[in-house]
Design an enzyme around this catalytic site. Structure first.
Site, PDB file in Angstrom:
ATOM      1  N   SER A   1     -10.103   1.795   2.685  1.00  0.00           N
ATOM      2  CA  SER A   1      -9.064   2.497   1.871  1.00  0.00           C
ATOM      3  C   SER A   1      -7.902   1.624   1.119  1.00  0.00           C
ATOM      4  O   SER A   1      -7.166   2.236   0.320  1.00  0.00           O
ATOM      5  CB  SER A   1      -8.065   3.396   2.661  1.00  0.00           C
ATOM      6  OG  SER A   1      -7.485   2.974   3.653  1.00  0.00           O
TER       7      SER A   1
ATOM      8  N   LYS B   1       0.894  -1.073  -0.034  1.00  0.00           N
ATOM      9  CA  LYS B   1      -0.262  -0.158  -0.061  1.00  0.00           C
ATOM     10  C   LYS B   1       0.896   1.388   0.066  1.00  0.00           C
ATOM     11  O   LYS B   1       1.877   1.259   0.809  1.00  0.00           O
ATOM     12  CB  LYS B   1      -0.957   0.102   1.309  1.00  0.00           C
ATOM     13  CG  LYS B   1      -2.050   1.005   1.346  1.00  0.00           C
ATOM     14  CD  LYS B   1      -2.874   0.846   2.631  1.00  0.00           C
ATOM     15  CE  LYS B   1      -3.999   1.892   2.417  1.00  0.00           C
ATOM     16  NZ  LYS B   1      -4.953   1.739   3.617  1.00  0.00           N
TER      17      LYS B   1
ATOM     18  N   SER C   1     -10.172  -0.498   6.995  1.00  0.00           N
ATOM     19  CA  SER C   1      -9.589  -0.260   5.526  1.00  0.00           C
ATOM     20  C   SER C   1      -8.777  -1.532   4.915  1.00  0.00           C
ATOM     21  O   SER C   1      -8.509  -1.501   3.706  1.00  0.00           O
ATOM     22  CB  SER C   1      -8.411   0.599   5.495  1.00  0.00           C
ATOM     23  OG  SER C   1      -8.934   1.894   5.795  1.00  0.00           O
TER      24      SER C   1
END
Lengths: 641, 551
Positions: free
Chosen positions: A265, A190, A289
């Site tokens: 996210s 990420k 997330s």
């Protein structure tokens, strides 16, 4: 002198020499991807050598899988007695998506359905046996990325070194050296997790082109164990969002339906694993997330206990809630990745010195399961998570999952978390407050985007004003407000009190149960843009997950069914919550759940020009079906007319 | 010197700063007054207190005294002490003063994304040491908070500090006011001591076009000590600050160097008419780089505020931060409406609570050295005067030296005199600290003993003292090598006396005809002949006998 400057007099020109050694700026291109992308050639992806090998091996190895199921008829599935109490009445008709596949669907064609296989283990086997090389695997992943990325947009950056890293692994094999447990494993990271020398922007303009001078501890550990970082995955800016639409750079599509969001996210990390652009990936979970996008994309998402994984190198959103989590296409993969990154880190004072158990012993093969492999495991189904506001398809899938657990020998009862509904507002106060502080460092003075201005305050205003997106600004404003003199007690302090209550409620529920289960999200993936202008609706989607962060507990989300929608249905995830630092139990239960889950083939929904999920074995064969398992052992094919 | 000039440029007629003459010098560990011979030192000290800790408020202070008949100043001090840890508070960067800009920095103290603070345990240890030394209650469970504001020298946009639960609170400190400022003993309350990190430094260009940021100092550990508003005069405030410096040096937690900014004092001051119970409007004064500046800035501020009161403009005293300008000897407004700043404190989520066990606290308490106040009381009990006590206890290495000398059996008063006069003068001249002196405490004790038992005269003693200080060696060795043993044989002295008397018939005649002052001349001649070794008492006795003898 190595320094940067601010202007003192308000009238002369503004100079801001940058902090040279730490601010090497490069334009954001995907150097390895760009040449690959042109010309775009639409054709069937050559099957991934590693993955197809898995299919073969699995058929041999797990031949007896169906037999076990036959021997254990699982009578609870049919009776449904227990669940009469659970089914909530009065569900609004708007929540109407029907389940098309669920855990307890009983029709199974054992010949076409095999339990999902760990890609980490199968990669290792094929590398060690010489069946394939890391370079070959790397090439196939890169070509897959090349083919799928224009539609999916999972990655913000693709590493230039993938092939080189793979060759290094091959060289090690050739020299007969020992291989790390993640050797040849292709990992997406990420974008809010620092990778040395590789752009790390948290999907924010304010950090555009920023390359950290150090690896996050989790990334460092992965590299030490032989893992290969494929690239940086898209996300909502600084983790603030539930759709990945709040990325400053691009919107990621859900591989199950390109018109839908992948969740967020960590949407890029989830979608990349679902689309087999990488084997496993790292995400971060502040309020769900990792788990919510795992649910939306039909992959496994593991949020460890707060403190299990070092946060060093994770760009802080809400420090007391943030954890780095893992995505995999199987529970075993997520578990093994977690094992690799877990443990005390002297650079993170909030990391725990608790021992990290060897999770791998939990990942037994199906043929070694007893007839009731989860006998005596006490499971609490959180009542409040199945109440009004939850999509009925999601609810059914969850209930079917509970039935499946019962069939595996679990004792499933309902539990109540009275404080459940308090979590969402408390979460948004705490997360916003901490983020307003954590994001103060992005001032344009030392690194990141800087807007030239006539005087200091203007510099701050413009750099931050142009650097941050709307969602981030809103949360900074909310957090600043909540921490202001005169409001602190009413908001921040109160939210912390709520947090204590939520912890106590979870503790009580987990004293009586080994694990708790709930849906991962109130619905399956929704359309891109659907909730973009309605932040409150989007926030409400976090209701299933935020409480777990407030309590700091570990939780895993794994696919438990499909609901209608998209070309081939949409996955629904089951959330399993455990006691602090008891990831072992979570992984054991979810692995057995996953390996024994029976799913009937879903609808094909294949249309020309759309991206759909096909079984690997079916690559050549026209109209696709959702083969094998609904999320695993599948391959993307872009069908052209 | 500059006093006149200063007054001409001072717009404020309440300028009381004759004392600007006296520069505060405290850069070396052991700076000392100059003084005369051994025998006169004591009296001189009393007359001329040149080692002024604080500029005396003597000349020109009539106005201030006048003001203080009507108004009372209320003064509190916030002291920031930079800790002498090897590394910074929350990262591994070396904590070193004077490095090239931005060389002692890392992702943590630069506030890079993803970097996290890790507390240096020495900071806690030093906090506990100082808390105990200031007689505080310790919080066995304290925490860190974030104090948030934007400034280019603050990389994270917040300072890690302690807000509602400081590591130590509710203590006091005892101070002895030097005799030259009226003497007396004071006790000032300590509100709290808390741990925090320092910010970087802005270096403004000469042209004012731009400023540069040096982050070497960012993350350096500090202890902030907040006093109760217990002080009433500039002298008291400066003595308080001076005592803080002594304490942190005694404890070894900081070098306490004001010029380098290792010890920084911010003064809060308000005045109120005598008899009024509520406080006046408080003004903060920063940029006080010396104890004399503390004292003078306060005196200036008292005058400034009193003038406004007297002119009926008390409303112009506003809550603000003022800067002390050393050159102009006045305070000027830096920023106003300080009270409105909202730092949005909240608990630092990146750091766990600081939990102290009682055993840990006890072990630190057991390791505390004797503190200045205890030392002063002990020296006083030895019979030393306050002037000597303050001098000797001021610097821990001087105190240690002194104690080593008396530990070797030397007389307390003589040891004090030697150290405070000749040794101090020598060290000051040579710009050395007492630890650099080649004269060991053992040899100083020997020297004192040799004089006391008459082996050498005081005058000879002084001669060899400087040689010992510069070159080292032993007293006995030097006496032998130079044949310095005092002549105490009356026959030998008599021989010399007779020789001198016979060689000076003219002077003898004069003496005998009544000019008895000439005795000194004769004594000098004899002493010269003995190369200074004749025992003075014997010499005088024999000389008188011979001069007065009628033959």
């Amino acid at each position: 002198m190595c320094s940067f400057s601010i202007r003192k007099s308000p009238n002369s020109s503004f100079i801001f020499p940058k902090f040279a050694p730490l601010l090497v700026r490069h334009c954001l291109t995907l150097p390895s991807l760009v040449p690959i992308l042109k010309p775009p050639r639409f054709r069937v992806v050559a099957s991934l050598s590693g993955t197809s090998w898995v299919s073969q091996a699995s058929k041999e190895k797990y031949g007896g899988w169906a037999l076990i199921e036959d021997e254990a008829p699982l009578p609870h599935w049919k009776s449904k007695k227990k669940w009469r109490n659970v089914v909530i009445t009065g569900v609004g008709s708007s929540l109407s998506s029907r389940p098309i596949v669920s855990a307890a669907s009983s029709t199974i064609d054992a010949a076409t359905v095999s339990p999902p296989q760990s890609q980490i283990l199968s990669t290792r086997r094929s590398l060690l046996s010489g069946e394939t090389t890391a370079s070959e695997i790397a090439k196939s992943y890169l070509s897959r990325i090349r083919l799928t990325e224009p539609q999916l947009k999972c990655f913000l950056h693709i590493s230039e070194n993938v092939l080189k890293d793979a060759q290094e692994i091959d060289a090690r094999i050739a020299r007969g050296e020992e291989l790390g447990p993640l050797a040849g494993v292709f990992i997406g990271v990420k974008d809010n997790i620092c990778t040395e020398g590789m752009p790390s922007t948290a999907a924010s303009r304010i950090l555009e082109h920023y390359r950290p001078p150090f690896d996050a501890t989790a990334v460092k550990k992965i590299k030490e164990l032989g893992g290969i970082v494929v690239g940086k995955t898209n996300m909502d800016e600084f983790g603030m969002g539930s759709t990945t639409e709040a990325s400053a750079f691009q919107v990621t599509a859900n591989p199950w339906d390109l018109t839908r969001v992948p969740g967020g996210s960590s949407g890029g990390s989830a979608a990349a694993v679902a689309a087999r652009q990488c084997m496993v990936s790292l995400g971060s979970d502040t309020g769900g997330s990792v788990r919510q996008p795992a649910s939306f994309c039909g992959v496994v998402g593991l949020k460890p206990t707060y403190g299990r994984v070092s946060r060093f190198g994770l760009m802080a959103y809400a420090s007391s809630l943030d954890v780095i989590g893992c995505f995999g296409s199987t529970v075993a993969d997520a578990g093994m990745l977690l094992h690799a990154i877990s443990g005390y880190d002297r650079f993170d004072s909030t990391s725990s010195k608790q021992d990290v158990p060897e999770f791998q012993s939990q990942f037994l093969s199906v043929d070694s399961f007893e007839s009731k492999p989860l006998k005596g495991v006490k499971v609490g189904l959180i009542r409040e998570t199945l109440e009004e506001g939850v999509d009925c398809g999601v609810r059914s899938a969850t209930q079917e999952a509970a039935s499946h657990l019962e069939a595996l020998g679990c004792l499933v009862t309902e539990v109540s978390l009275p404080s459940f509904s308090l979590g969402l507002p408390a979460y948004y106060v705490i997360a916003s407050s901490e983020s307003s502080s954590n994001l103060s460092r992005y001032d344009g003075v030392r690194y990141g985007n800087q807007v030239m201005a006539e005087e200091l305050n203007k510099l701050y205003e413009c750099s931050r004003g142009e650097g941050f997106g709307g969602e981030v600004k809103m949360r900074i404003l909310m957090g600043t407000y909540a921490l202001s003199a005169g409001y602190y007690d009413a908001y921040y302090k109160r939210a912390q009190q709520v947090r204590t209550i939520i912890r106590k409620d979870f503790k009580a529920a987990l004293d009586q149960n080994d694990i708790l289960i709930s849906p991962a999200a109130p619905s399956a993936a929704y359309k891109i843009g659907e909730k973009k202008d309605d932040p409150l609706a989007m926030y409400a989607g976090d209701i299933m997950t935020v409480n777990v962060n407030l309590a700091g507990l570990p939780a895993i989300v794994l696919p438990c069914g499909l609901v209608e929608g998209g070309p081939s249905g949409l996955p629904v995830g089951l959330q399993i919550i455990g006691a602090a630092f008891d990831e072992e139990k979570l992984l054991k239960v979810s692995h057995i759940f996953e390996q024994t889950l029976k799913v009937s083939p879903g609808k094909g929904g294949l249309e020309e020009g759309t991206l759909v999920v096909l079984p690997l074995d079916d690559l050549g064969g026209g109209r696709g079906t959702l083969g094998g398992r609904f999320s695993m052992s599948t391959s993307f094919v872009l069908v052209t007319a | 010197m500059s006093t006149t000039l200063f007054r001409t440029i001072q717009p404020n007629q309440f300028s009381l700063f004759g004392s600007t003459l006296l520069r505060w010098r405290r850069s070396s560990n052991f700076s000392v007054r100059c003084c005369g011979s051994q025998t006169t030192t004591t009296t001189q000290k009393i007359k001329q207190p040149s080692q002024s800790r604080i500029a005396p408020k003597n000349h020109g202070s009539n106005k201030l005294d006048e003001i203080l008949r009507d108004y009372e100043a209320v003064i509190g001090i916030e002291t920031h002490v930079q800790l002498s840890t090897l590394t910074k508070a929350f990262c591994n960067c070396p904590n070193s003063y004077g490095s090239h800009p931005n060389t002692s920095i890392c992702p943590v103290c630069m506030g890079l994304p993803g970097a996290l603070p890790v507390l240096n345990s020495k900071v806690v240890e030093f906090g506990v040491r100082l808390g105990l030394a200031l007689n505080c209650d310790l919080s066995l469970k304290s925490k860190f908070d974030r104090k948030q504001y934007f400034y280019p020298d603050l990389p994270k946009g917040y300072q890690i500090s302690q807000f509602d639960i400081p590591i130590a609170s509710g203590g006091f400190v005892d101070v002895d006011i030097p005799l030259e400022f009226g003497g007396g003993h004071r006790r000032f309350g300590i509100t709290r001591v808390h741990m925090e990190e320092d910010a970087g430094k802005l270096l403004h260009s000469d042209t004012g076009d731009y400023s540069q940021v040096d982050l070497n100092r960012a993350g350096v550990p500090l202890l902030e000590i907040v006093s109760e508003p217990d002080m009433r005069t500039g002298i008291e405030a400066a003595e308080y600050a001076s005592e803080m410096q002594r304490i942190v040096r005694y404890l070894g937690v900081s070098n306490g160097n004001m010029q380098e900014g290792s010890l920084r004092c911010d003064v809060n001051i308000s005045i109120r008419p005598i008899g009024q119970t509520e406080f006046g409007t408080k003004v903060e004064i920063k940029n006080l780089n010396a104890f004399s500046a503390v004292s003078r800035a306060i005196d200036f501020e008292i005058s400034r505020q009193a003038l406004l009161h007297n002119q009926g403009q008390a409303d112009q005293i506003v809550t603000e931060t003022r800067l002390w300008e050393e050159g102009a000897q006045k305070t000027v407004t830096m920023r106003k409406k300080e009270g409105l700043a909202d730092y949005r404190y909240f608990p630092e989520p990146d750091l766990p609570e600081v939990i102290l066990t009682q055993e840990y606290v006890d072990s630190i308490r057991a390791s505390l050295p004797e503190l200045p106040e205890a030392k002063r009381r002990r020296y006083e009990a030895m019979g030393l005067g306050m002037q000597d006590v303050l001098f000797l206890a001021n610097d821990v290495s001087v105190a240690e030296y002194f104690e080593a000398v008396i530990g070797k059996g030397a007389d307390v008063k003589s040891a004090a005199n030697w150290i405070m006069s000749d040794i101090a003068a020598y060290l000051k001249n040579e710009e050395l600290s007492i630890n650099d002196a080649k004269l060991t405490p053992q040899e100083l004790a020997e020297l004192i003993a040799a004089i006391k038992d008459g082996t050498i005269s005081g005058k000879i003693g002084k001669q060899i003292l400087f040689e010992l200080l510069a070159k080292g060696g032993t007293v006995q060795g030097m006496i032998k090598a130079k044949d310095l043993v005092q002549i105490t044989d009356p026959a030998e002295i008599e021989k010399m006396v007779l020789k001198v008397v016979s060689e000076n018939p003219k002077q003898l005649e004069q003496y005998r005809s009544g000019k008895t002052k000439l005795e000194g001349y004769f004594a000098g001649q004899v002493m010269k002949m003995s190369k200074g070794k004749a025992n003075p008492a014997l010499l005088n006795k024999i000389l008188q006998e011979k001069l007065n003898a009628k033959d």
